[in-house]
Design an enzyme around this catalytic site. Structure first.
Site, PDB file in Angstrom:
ATOM      1  N   ASN A 107      -4.199 -13.276   4.961  1.00  0.00           N
ATOM      2  CA  ASN A 107      -3.463 -14.138   4.029  1.00  0.00           C
ATOM      3  C   ASN A 107      -2.265 -13.407   3.466  1.00  0.00           C
ATOM      4  O   ASN A 107      -2.283 -12.194   3.267  1.00  0.00           O
ATOM      5  CB  ASN A 107      -4.389 -14.661   2.920  1.00  0.00           C
ATOM      6  CG  ASN A 107      -4.374 -13.780   1.687  1.00  0.00           C
ATOM      7  OD1 ASN A 107      -3.472 -13.871   0.846  1.00  0.00           O
ATOM      8  ND2 ASN A 107      -5.363 -12.877   1.580  1.00  0.00           N
ATOM      9  N   LYS A 111      -8.957  -3.546 -10.002  1.00  0.00           N
ATOM     10  CA  LYS A 111      -9.208  -3.835  -8.577  1.00  0.00           C
ATOM     11  C   LYS A 111      -8.196  -3.097  -7.726  1.00  0.00           C
ATOM     12  O   LYS A 111      -6.988  -3.285  -7.869  1.00  0.00           O
ATOM     13  CB  LYS A 111      -9.131  -5.345  -8.322  1.00  0.00           C
ATOM     14  CG  LYS A 111      -9.464  -5.714  -6.873  1.00  0.00           C
ATOM     15  CD  LYS A 111      -9.676  -7.197  -6.703  1.00  0.00           C
ATOM     16  CE  LYS A 111     -10.014  -7.572  -5.274  1.00  0.00           C
ATOM     17  NZ  LYS A 111     -10.212  -9.016  -5.104  1.00  0.00           N
ATOM     18  N   ASN A 167       0.692  -8.768  -1.141  1.00  0.00           N
ATOM     19  CA  ASN A 167       1.632  -9.857  -0.874  1.00  0.00           C
ATOM     20  C   ASN A 167       2.665 -10.101  -1.967  1.00  0.00           C
ATOM     21  O   ASN A 167       3.445 -11.035  -1.889  1.00  0.00           O
ATOM     22  CB  ASN A 167       0.858 -11.144  -0.580  1.00  0.00           C
ATOM     23  CG  ASN A 167      -0.081 -10.955   0.601  1.00  0.00           C
ATOM     24  OD1 ASN A 167       0.336 -10.466   1.645  1.00  0.00           O
ATOM     25  ND2 ASN A 167      -1.344 -11.292   0.416  1.00  0.00           N
ATOM     26  N   THR A 168       2.642  -9.284  -3.008  1.00  0.00           N
ATOM     27  CA  THR A 168       3.704  -9.308  -4.011  1.00  0.00           C
ATOM     28  C   THR A 168       4.417  -7.969  -3.883  1.00  0.00           C
ATOM     29  O   THR A 168       3.830  -6.929  -4.190  1.00  0.00           O
ATOM     30  CB  THR A 168       3.121  -9.489  -5.432  1.00  0.00           C
ATOM     31  OG1 THR A 168       2.483 -10.767  -5.504  1.00  0.00           O
ATOM     32  CG2 THR A 168       4.204  -9.408  -6.487  1.00  0.00           C
ATOM     33  N   SER A 173      -2.893  -6.557  -4.588  1.00  0.00           N
ATOM     34  CA  SER A 173      -2.506  -7.558  -3.593  1.00  0.00           C
ATOM     35  C   SER A 173      -1.346  -7.019  -2.773  1.00  0.00           C
ATOM     36  O   SER A 173      -0.364  -6.520  -3.335  1.00  0.00           O
ATOM     37  CB  SER A 173      -2.073  -8.861  -4.266  1.00  0.00           C
ATOM     38  OG  SER A 173      -1.387  -9.656  -3.309  1.00  0.00           O
ATOM     39  N   PHE A 207       0.142 -14.771  -4.527  1.00  0.00           N
ATOM     40  CA  PHE A 207      -0.138 -15.215  -5.903  1.00  0.00           C
ATOM     41  C   PHE A 207       0.417 -16.611  -6.180  1.00  0.00           C
ATOM     42  O   PHE A 207       1.156 -16.814  -7.156  1.00  0.00           O
ATOM     43  CB  PHE A 207       0.454 -14.242  -6.935  1.00  0.00           C
ATOM     44  CG  PHE A 207      -0.297 -12.947  -7.100  1.00  0.00           C
ATOM     45  CD1 PHE A 207      -1.502 -12.705  -6.464  1.00  0.00           C
ATOM     46  CD2 PHE A 207       0.223 -11.954  -7.926  1.00  0.00           C
ATOM     47  CE1 PHE A 207      -2.184 -11.505  -6.632  1.00  0.00           C
ATOM     48  CE2 PHE A 207      -0.445 -10.746  -8.103  1.00  0.00           C
ATOM     49  CZ  PHE A 207      -1.639 -10.522  -7.456  1.00  0.00           C
ATOM     50  N   ASN A 209      -9.573  -4.817  -2.399  1.00  0.00           N
ATOM     51  CA  ASN A 209      -8.785  -5.969  -1.958  1.00  0.00           C
ATOM     52  C   ASN A 209      -8.669  -5.989  -0.419  1.00  0.00           C
ATOM     53  O   ASN A 209      -9.368  -5.256   0.265  1.00  0.00           O
ATOM     54  CB  ASN A 209      -7.409  -5.903  -2.627  1.00  0.00           C
ATOM     55  CG  ASN A 209      -6.913  -7.269  -3.037  1.00  0.00           C
ATOM     56  OD1 ASN A 209      -6.906  -8.185  -2.210  1.00  0.00           O
ATOM     57  ND2 ASN A 209      -6.495  -7.421  -4.282  1.00  0.00           N
TER      58      ASN A 209
END
Ligand SMILES: Cc1cc2nc3c(=O)[nH]c(=O)nc-3n(C[C@H](O)[C@H](O)[C@H](O)COP(=O)(O)O)c2cc1C
Length: 364
Positions: A110, A214, A175-176, A173, A114, A243
């Site tokens: 994925n 996390k 993805n940011t 994450s 966010f 994660n």
């Protein structure tokens, strides 16, 4: 009844675009008349972070990003649910497609980035269920365009502490852009000092909300030394390991989807995530408990995660491939292990294999 619904719905959901299937699953959970779950066997219960968990199996963050269905998820048999990641302001995330199934590997990639309805919408829903009971953790993150990311976390802790069983500071994450740089020592020290301070400030009216960190499974061990040292010094209440990974194990069977950018989760993540969990456990020296996530897709892999150092476990990706029957399967496996070993609760398993896991060759 839940099992029947699940068996009927899964082939249908699997035929849809993954993100459409996810949206539909949330809708079904919102409207399906789910009966209350049977009480868990007390041998599965654990007290962690000062909270009484009826069983150690949690819904990982990312499934219920906007806190729409925490109570339905609890009714499916989860011992706790982590909603989020919630960002302060609403934001759309990355353009679609951004969610991919790796069917041959039982994995998911994925790069949602966010996507969040923002704090106001989530807070309204969580305030409305405030007296409902059940353990609901709230995972918070910074907006992509934020001028001050640390301030985003502080604000979210202040706002959500009163309705959260615990708050997770998600700095992992992939993805940011730049988010994971918050794991660097000097920045992390400042971040954790300020979020723990925010929690202290609001605790007279919100209670002693545990704060968890996390982390990514992709940290090099030298950086993990720093992260654990800072987490201990700043007295966080626990860590989640971890994660999704930006690595792609050479053992993956899918050849096309695997090239998509984003975080990989599910079965192919298990070895790496377990190793990082064990590495974290031996560094934490029981200063605080850990939640283990990454690739749990069976009773045996759940017990393996506890033995590698997890007091509690979380899963997400395997629900796509195994369905919610997996929750019952894990509970049965854990109880059978307790019977076999003549134990009355799961405590003796926690970290039992951590040292052995850290001595293995590095996983692919
Ligand atoms: C589609 C998807 C979305 C996710 N979104 C988030 C998120 O918003 N925040 C977060 O902390 N983790 C998020 N995760 C990571 C999971 O919480 C979990 O740490 C990871 O997927 C490993 O567990 P699994 O292998 O059981 O899926 C997401 C995972 C997936 C598959």
């Amino acid at each position: 009844m839940i099992g029947v619904l699940d068996r009927l719905a899964r082939p249908f959901l699997r035929a849809l675009d993954p993100e459409d299937a996810h949206g539909l699953a949330i809708k079904m959970l919102k409207f399906a008349p789910l009966p209350p779950t049977a009480r868990d066997d007390p041998r599965l219960g654990l007290r962690v972070f000062g909270l009484n968990f009826p069983n150690p199996i949690g819904m990982a963050a990312g499934f219920d990003k906007n806190a729409e269905v925490p109570d339905a998820l609890l009714r499916l048999g989860f011992g706790f649910v982590e909603v989020g990641t919630i960002t302060p302001e609403p934001q759309p995330g990355n353009p679609r497609p951004r969610l991919f199934r790796l069917d041959a590997d039982h994995g998911v990639i994925n790069r949602l980035g966010f996507n969040s309805q923002g704090a106001d919408a989530a807070l309204r829903r969580l305030a409305a269920r405030a007296g409902a009971g059940g353990i609901v953790g709230i995972n918070v993150g910074a907006n992509k365009d934020s001028a001050d990311r640390v301030a985003d976390y502080v604000r979210l802790i202040e706002r959500f502490a009163a309705v959260a069983s615990y708050v997770t500071v998600n700095i992992s994450s992939p993805n940011t852009p730049g988010l994971r740089d918050l794991q660097q020592a000097a920045v992390l020290d400042d971040l954790l000092a300020r979020v723990v301070d925010a929690r202290e400030r609001v605790s007279p009216r919100s209670g002693p909300t545990p704060v968890l960190l996390k982390i990514a499974p992709d940290l090099v061990l030298g950086d993990l030394d720093d992260v654990v040292g800072i987490a201990r010094a700043r007295r966080v209440d626990g860590m989640i390991v971890g994660n999704t990974t930006v690595t792609r194990p050479p053992t993956l069977r899918e050849t096309t989807t695997v090239k998509e950018a984003g975080g990989l989760s599910g079965r192919p993540l298990y070895g790496l995530a377990n190793r990082m969990l064990a590495e974290t456990y031996v560094r934490v020296e029981e200063a605080f408990p850990l939640i283990g996530a990454g690739g749990i897709d069976s009773g045996a892999s759940a017990l393996g995660k506890i033995r590698a150092g997890a007091s509690l476990i979380q899963l997400y990706s395997s629900l796509v491939f195994r369905g919610i029957g997996l929750i019952g399967e894990i509970k049965r496996t854990l109880l059978a292990a307790l019977e076999r070993d003549g134990l009355s609760n799961l405590k003796d398993y926690i970290g039992a294999d951590a040292a052995a896991v850290t001595a293995e060759t590095w996983p692919d």
